[in-house]
Design an enzyme around this catalytic site. Sequence first.
Site, short mmCIF file in Angstrom:
data_model
loop_
_atom_site.label_atom_id
_atom_site.label_comp_id
_atom_site.label_asym_id
_atom_site.label_seq_id
_atom_site.Cartn_x
_atom_site.Cartn_y
_atom_site.Cartn_z
N MET A 140 0.82 -1.21 0.00
CA MET A 140 0.00 0.00 0.00
C MET A 140 0.86 1.27 0.00
O MET A 140 0.76 2.12 0.89
CB MET A 140 -0.95 -0.02 1.21
N ASN A 150 1.37 -6.71 -10.18
CA ASN A 150 0.49 -6.38 -9.05
C ASN A 150 -0.77 -7.21 -9.19
O ASN A 150 -1.12 -7.66 -10.29
CB ASN A 150 0.13 -4.90 -9.08
N HIS A 155 -4.93 -6.97 -8.17
CA HIS A 155 -5.99 -6.08 -7.68
C HIS A 155 -7.30 -6.86 -7.68
O HIS A 155 -7.60 -7.56 -8.67
CB HIS A 155 -6.09 -4.84 -8.56
N ASP A 189 -3.30 0.66 -10.13
CA ASP A 189 -4.20 -0.42 -10.54
C ASP A 189 -4.52 -0.36 -12.02
O ASP A 189 -5.68 -0.51 -12.46
CB ASP A 189 -5.49 -0.40 -9.70
C1 GAR Z 1 -5.54 -8.37 -1.87
O1 GAR Z 1 -6.94 -8.58 -1.98
C2 GAR Z 1 -5.03 -7.59 -3.06
O2 GAR Z 1 -5.69 -7.92 -4.24
C3 GAR Z 1 -5.33 -6.17 -2.63
O3 GAR Z 1 -4.98 -6.14 -1.27
C4 GAR Z 1 -5.22 -7.42 -0.70
C5 GAR Z 1 -3.99 -7.86 0.03
O4 GAR Z 1 -4.23 -9.06 0.70
N1 GAR Z 1 -4.60 -5.22 -3.41
C6 GAR Z 1 -5.09 -4.05 -3.79
O5 GAR Z 1 -6.19 -3.63 -3.48
C7 GAR Z 1 -4.18 -3.24 -4.70
N2 GAR Z 1 -4.82 -2.04 -5.13
P1 GAR Z 1 -3.05 -10.02 1.12
O6 GAR Z 1 -2.06 -9.17 1.94
O7 GAR Z 1 -3.69 -11.06 1.98
O8 GAR Z 1 -2.41 -10.57 -0.12
#
Ligand code: GAR
Length: 216
Positions: free
Chosen positions: A91, A108, A110, A146
Site C-alpha cells: 500500500m 500487481n 488487484h 491499478d
Molecule cells: C488483496 O486482496 C489484493 O488484491 C489487494 O490487497 C489485498 C492484500 O491481501 N490489493 C489491492 O487492493 C491493490 N490495489 P493479502 O495481503 O492477503 O495478499
Amino acid sequence: MRRVAILISGRGSNMTALIEAAAADGFPAEIALVISNKADAPGLDTARAHGVKTLVIESKPFGKDRAGFETVLQQALDDHKIDLICLGGFMRLFTADFVRHWYGRMLNIHPSLLPSFPGLDPHGQALRAGVKLSGATVHFVIPETDAGPIVMQGAVGVADDDTADTLAARVLEIEHKIYPQALRLLAMGALRLEGERCRTTAGASLCDELISPTII
Ligand code: GAR
C-alpha cells in the site's frame, strides 16, 4: 531460475500463495525475499515460517519523499539480485522513475476485473455498480494505480446478498489461484508486451464462458 521479491504491507495471503506455489518442483522462480514497508505486517511472520528471508523498510519516516524510500528499496533489491517483483497488498505508491525501471518485471494483483473498480474499496464499488461478475486481475505495474497490461484475470459470480466481505473472500480464493500462474508465465518468459496489452506466448487455453446468475 528467476529471483523474486514480494512486497507487502499487511496480511500477505497472496504472498503465501506465491511462496507455496514456488516451492513446487519445476516452478521457474524462487521467492528470494519478502519486503514489508510496515514492521508489524502479519505477513512477515508467515514468510519467516516458510523460511523466506524478510526485510522491513519502513516507509513512514520518508513521508512524501518517495524517491528516498525507493533508493533504499532498490539497494535491497540489488543486494539480493532480484529479477522480478510481485506486489501483494503493498500500500505505497511508487514514483514513475521506479516503475519505469521495473517495467515488464513488476506485477500487481488487484481484486476487481480491471479496468473496472481500481483504487480503494473495489468490492464496494462492484456492489454499488450491481455487476454480476467480479474477480481479480494480475497486471504489469505502470505509473497509474491499478492499471497496466493485464496478464491474467479470474472471475466469480456476485450474489444479490453479497457484502463487501463475502465478495472479498470469494475473490481472494481466485487471487490465490491466478497470481502464482501469472508469475509462472512471467518467469518462463511466456509473456510478451505489445503496447498496452500483454500476450501469452505459451500454450494457454481460453476458459469457457461464465454466466451469472444462471437459472436453476
Ligand atoms: C488483496 O486482496 C489484493 O488484491 C489487494 O490487497 C489485498 C492484500 O491481501 N490489493 C489491492 O487492493 C491493490 N490495489 P493479502 O495481503 O492477503 O495478499
